[in-house]
Design an enzyme around this catalytic site. Structure first.
Site, PDB file in Angstrom:
ATOM      1  N   SER D  67       0.903  -0.973  -0.144  1.00 45.50           N
ATOM      2  CA  SER D  67       0.003  -0.021   0.006  1.00 45.50           C
ATOM      3  C   SER D  67       0.802   1.397  -0.023  1.00 45.50           C
ATOM      4  O   SER D  67       0.285   2.388  -0.241  1.00 45.50           O
ATOM      5  CB  SER D  67      -0.763  -0.020   1.356  1.00 45.50           C
ATOM      6  OG  SER D  67      -2.069  -1.015   1.127  1.00 45.50           O
ATOM      7  N   LYS D  70       0.460   3.268  -2.938  1.00 42.01           N
ATOM      8  CA  LYS D  70      -0.566   4.400  -3.143  1.00 42.01           C
ATOM      9  C   LYS D  70      -0.227   5.902  -3.092  1.00 42.01           C
ATOM     10  O   LYS D  70      -0.805   6.696  -3.606  1.00 42.01           O
ATOM     11  CB  LYS D  70      -1.599   3.983  -2.130  1.00 42.01           C
ATOM     12  CG  LYS D  70      -2.175   2.697  -2.151  1.00 42.01           C
ATOM     13  CD  LYS D  70      -3.392   2.357  -1.100  1.00 42.01           C
ATOM     14  CE  LYS D  70      -3.894   0.905  -1.429  1.00 42.01           C
ATOM     15  NZ  LYS D  70      -4.509   0.363  -0.234  1.00 42.01           N
ATOM     16  N   TYR D 190      -3.739  -2.412 -10.328  1.00 46.96           N
ATOM     17  CA  TYR D 190      -3.654  -2.195  -8.917  1.00 46.96           C
ATOM     18  C   TYR D 190      -2.858  -3.352  -8.509  1.00 46.96           C
ATOM     19  O   TYR D 190      -1.892  -3.143  -7.304  1.00 46.96           O
ATOM     20  CB  TYR D 190      -5.198  -2.193  -8.407  1.00 46.96           C
ATOM     21  CG  TYR D 190      -5.239  -2.124  -6.770  1.00 46.96           C
ATOM     22  CD1 TYR D 190      -4.764  -0.986  -6.099  1.00 46.96           C
ATOM     23  CD2 TYR D 190      -5.592  -3.144  -6.080  1.00 46.96           C
ATOM     24  CE1 TYR D 190      -4.526  -0.919  -4.814  1.00 46.96           C
ATOM     25  CE2 TYR D 190      -5.575  -3.137  -4.623  1.00 46.96           C
ATOM     26  CZ  TYR D 190      -5.110  -1.965  -4.114  1.00 46.96           C
ATOM     27  OH  TYR D 190      -4.967  -2.167  -2.597  1.00 46.96           O
ATOM     28  N   TYR D 242      -4.269   2.718   7.989  1.00 47.23           N
ATOM     29  CA  TYR D 242      -5.471   1.895   8.179  1.00 47.23           C
ATOM     30  C   TYR D 242      -6.139   2.495   9.324  1.00 47.23           C
ATOM     31  O   TYR D 242      -6.318   3.813   9.226  1.00 47.23           O
ATOM     32  CB  TYR D 242      -5.244   0.369   8.184  1.00 47.23           C
ATOM     33  CG  TYR D 242      -4.178  -0.070   7.157  1.00 47.23           C
ATOM     34  CD1 TYR D 242      -4.576  -0.189   6.147  1.00 47.23           C
ATOM     35  CD2 TYR D 242      -2.748  -0.405   7.500  1.00 47.23           C
ATOM     36  CE1 TYR D 242      -3.813  -0.624   4.909  1.00 47.23           C
ATOM     37  CE2 TYR D 242      -2.016  -0.680   6.566  1.00 47.23           C
ATOM     38  CZ  TYR D 242      -2.416  -0.862   5.540  1.00 47.23           C
ATOM     39  OH  TYR D 242      -1.673  -1.236   4.210  1.00 47.23           O
ATOM     40  N   VAL D 260       0.957  -3.847   4.019  1.00 47.19           N
ATOM     41  CA  VAL D 260       0.993  -4.955   4.714  1.00 47.19           C
ATOM     42  C   VAL D 260       2.323  -5.891   4.505  1.00 47.19           C
ATOM     43  O   VAL D 260       2.481  -6.855   4.981  1.00 47.19           O
ATOM     44  CB  VAL D 260      -0.030  -5.983   4.303  1.00 47.19           C
ATOM     45  CG1 VAL D 260      -1.456  -4.983   4.749  1.00 47.19           C
ATOM     46  CG2 VAL D 260       0.018  -6.223   2.819  1.00 47.19           C
TER      47      VAL D 260
END
Lengths: 306, 306, 306, 306
Positions: D67, D70, D190, D242, D260
């Protein structure tokens, strides 16, 4: 009771309302093949336990049964799995579409009941594990009404092209490990079962086992056991008409299952099964005139489970 | 059918289970007055439409009717307001307690149905506007079973002392403008109605109008119209047993209303009303043995609305 | 930087917008005492770490600080309890008011953070356990700005008369066992703290410890430790402006706390504290002009934590 | 400050904790390629605005950035679309994963922010419309750290094989009409961006523009404008870790983005960018040791935005 007279009265009373604008009712628009159906159609048909039939209006015009198919796929799954079916499908009303999604999350991929889309997809998954799900469903329906029943290929393709929400539900369950088969396989079965075309007369006959303790409407052989049949009826009453299940129970008081094609099948246990169809839907996704027809039928006959 | 024999059989079959540990069932603990009740009690009573009665076990022991009172306060409200009652109370199952609160928010203070706590508080609010709500409820119940019915003052006080969740719901609705009277007044009425004490025999008689199209079980005069009665039964079936309404419909198939005191009242339309009581509750808040008693009753008699 | 010039420019640029209709902004209407406040007011004041002050517009007019009080009650609670405060209050953004209620349910009475109403009520509960909460809060504020600070009794009464939603939250938490004191006592403290009246100039001074690592703006003595101060600022940035916290961080980039009285206090760590006030609120409940004033301030000075 | 000394101290203090059982931390298990990574690894690296570097432990071992990608896909999208990006992506914290799904429903397919999965899929969709999204992302990263960066093909395949939850989110948005491109195309982009492999040293360098008002860490040319950079930092602080974003702001007080794979990138505006990596995750999905390393770093340096 002279059911033919009663259906004629209902038809005469409701037919003029097809011409009235301003009700807000309209045909389902989410797939082109359904959006093209003329809203100016209304049919009704019933069949009693002893085989008497009655019908009025467009009762012989085929329509897309859509979610009504969930009653029959559930019947196949209960026949094959009985209690084992319920390990990964619940039996409670979902409250609202909004909640059904939240519940799928909080209840870790276990759909609330077999009549919300997630639940019917889960039923389709079990049927895929058991064999050729679409073929068996068509065979069941054809036997139940004594006539060959088929799938409208254009509607099936339209469902597949636009079924993103259902693809989301299936992937969501697959992520939780509660679907056994490939997502695309299960969705293909599900989209095709929704595209089955039947007439009111065929549907009223096909649902006959639900008012006869599970006995085949024509052959008399068991389709389901009496206890299994009562449970299907209970699920139809508590979960069969989207977010209006409470309202249907309150105003109509019969087990019903509706589809966005505008059909509604209803059961009067020990008496009769009936089917109404009119494509324009109200805000809850149930047939606008179909609902009124059922209210009139109950008012005229006094039939209700309560 | 020999109902006395059937109830004796049910009692003989279930009574031993009062001794079995390990079921997880236990009496409601949220108020001291209920937590002190011995779980080793089980009663059952019924009354048919033609006045036959049958009973077994602790059927003459008074218990706290709790949420079963909601059936009778609803009856008073429907008598007084009929359709107007439903402008600020819904008729749909709530899905879960979790959702009932969310829905109260998203639906701006309109409770989903009159049997969740928020809905019963809303009904109490309407009754407060109409007069002395508790006095009228006691008068109704006393007339229905032909004996004076009263409130257990200790339970009522206990409810008031610990009813923070209900106070939250009432304040929440008041904030949305959907309660007409003072929060404390409405809660006082609500807490007192929950503390009414009755026996299985009294309750089976009091609910008699629900199986007789609304006719008073003793006098025969109308308590509700036939249509109103069917609607109360429909609400009991779809919303009467907390989050287990779907499961009750599926397994038992009768309109039921349960209370955390361990009582459950059930209706077989056109046949009989019955009441079971055993204080230990299962995980859904319904009487553990009461539920089994109803399943046995349905299995033995074949009575079901489906 | 010439802060007086910058505030004068902001005032000159924004003052004309008080006359423009059609923005949809309006004063809080939920209590009469706030609904009567004229929207045509705008003030701004700041105080740097070294004691320089600047102000423009209605910077000396007292306004109802409402939720800005939560910063100071939190400060009192952190001083008294430090880490122990966080056992029953979270530190995460709540996402939306809708979620805050759901989360209070799913997280069993533990509010998400001290700046949503439930969290501030929980803080008030802790302060009640420690002494005379309102008196200590007024004493803190009076010391911080060197002038006596008081409560607007009419606003406090108005809050109490209409605070059903807050009463719901407090009862809800009490039901979960996460409030130690009587609901009415805690709510009284909470309603009174919301009704404190201060001017922009007073507030800009009072918040001075937040830009000085916790040192009293006038006396220099520690109000909070440096680490505690950073944490209050972090909470303001992530949770201080209702559902617009992300938007404030994105566009303004400063720790802020707003109130429905139209005030917003902002902190530039190691530089200054400032307060803007204009009563008309945007759809997110934050001061419409206050937000624009902060955006202008950041654009003109380049000050931001990012 | 002697950053090399500080990183050495942090490494010396935390390295022993890799050996301690019983923390509950464990590597991500949802894809086999990640589940096989040894948890006994810990690296840290930083790069200051003026080009000083420091590193300790496994800072040169490539890990799956997941992530953290992103941040860079968002950077590409902001460069191309600026404000237009935000028409179908929000900027508010989501509260919890649970809510993110509910919010996607209630907010009709508009993800809450670009760092929850739905938001990053929406960003990927915009990038697909603009060209070869994966190629441009790799080119950006390679330029930013001056070394070729690539995708771990095994991880990418593993993501695609098991990414049912992400497929659900993408189909859900497609159903709302908020994805422009084919679901499979967007998901492929993605899944591949999540499988990019980098070392701590590369990541600390690549994120350098975030502490330099948008200037390229090596070339000094603008990657983003200063205002755009502040906004990316604001989103990292409010939404980057998160459900622990509030906790990170409270305890660490720096814009962070975690993955993660066990990496966390952090920014001290105007000072430095740093990256920690240790594969075992805590219950919130953030690197267990990484988080402790950041807390230690802040405690030792006093650096914080607050």
């Amino acid at each position: 009771m002279d059911f033919q007279l009663i259906l004629d009265e209902i038809h005469a009373e409701l037919r003029p309302r097809l011409d009235q604008a301003g009700t807000g009712a309209q045909v389902a628009r989410y797939i082109p093949a359904l959006a093209r159906v003329s809203p100016r159609q209304f049919g009704i048909a019933l069949r009693t336990c002893d085989g008497t039939t009655a019908q009025a209006g467009d009762s012989a015009v085929p329509f897309s049964i859509q979610s009504i198919s969930k009653v029959f796929s559930l019947t196949l799954a209960i026949r094959a799995l009985d209690e084992a079916l319920w390990t990964r499908i619940g039996r409670e009303p979902s409250g609202s579409p909004f909640n059904s999604l939240v519940q799928l999350e909080t209840e870790r991929g276990i759909p609330r009941n077999p009549f919300i889309n997630a639940g019917a997809i889960a039923v389709a998954d079990r049927l895929v594990s058991l064999g050729d799900a679409n073929a068996e469903l068509l065979a069941l329906l054809s036997r139940l009404c004594g006539e060959p029943i088929g799938i409208d290929a254009e509607v099936a393709q339209s469902e597949a092209d636009t079924g993103f929400r259902n693809a989301a539900l299936a992937n969501f369950m697959k992520g939780f490990g509660t679907l056994d088969n490939e997502v695309t396989t299960v969705l293909d079965v599900y989209f095709r079962q929704c595209a089955i075309a039947m007439t009111c007369e065929q549907m009223a006959c096909a649902a006959g086992y639900l008012c006869r303790d599970g006995a085949h409407p024509l052959a008399g052989t068991p389709v389901l056991s009496a206890a299994q049949t009562r449970r299907v009826n209970a699920l139809m009453l508590t979960c069969g008409t989207y977010d209006a299940a409470g309202e249907f129970a309150f105003r109509i008081g019969l087990p019903c299952k509706s589809g966005v094609g505008g059909g509604i099948v209803a059961v009067v246990p020990d008496h009769l099964s009936l089917c109404v169809w009119s494509p324009a839907l109200d805000a809850t996704g149930n047939s606008y005139l179909g609902r009124q027809a059922l209210e009139l039928f109950v008012a005229k006959t006094g039939l209700s489970v309560f």
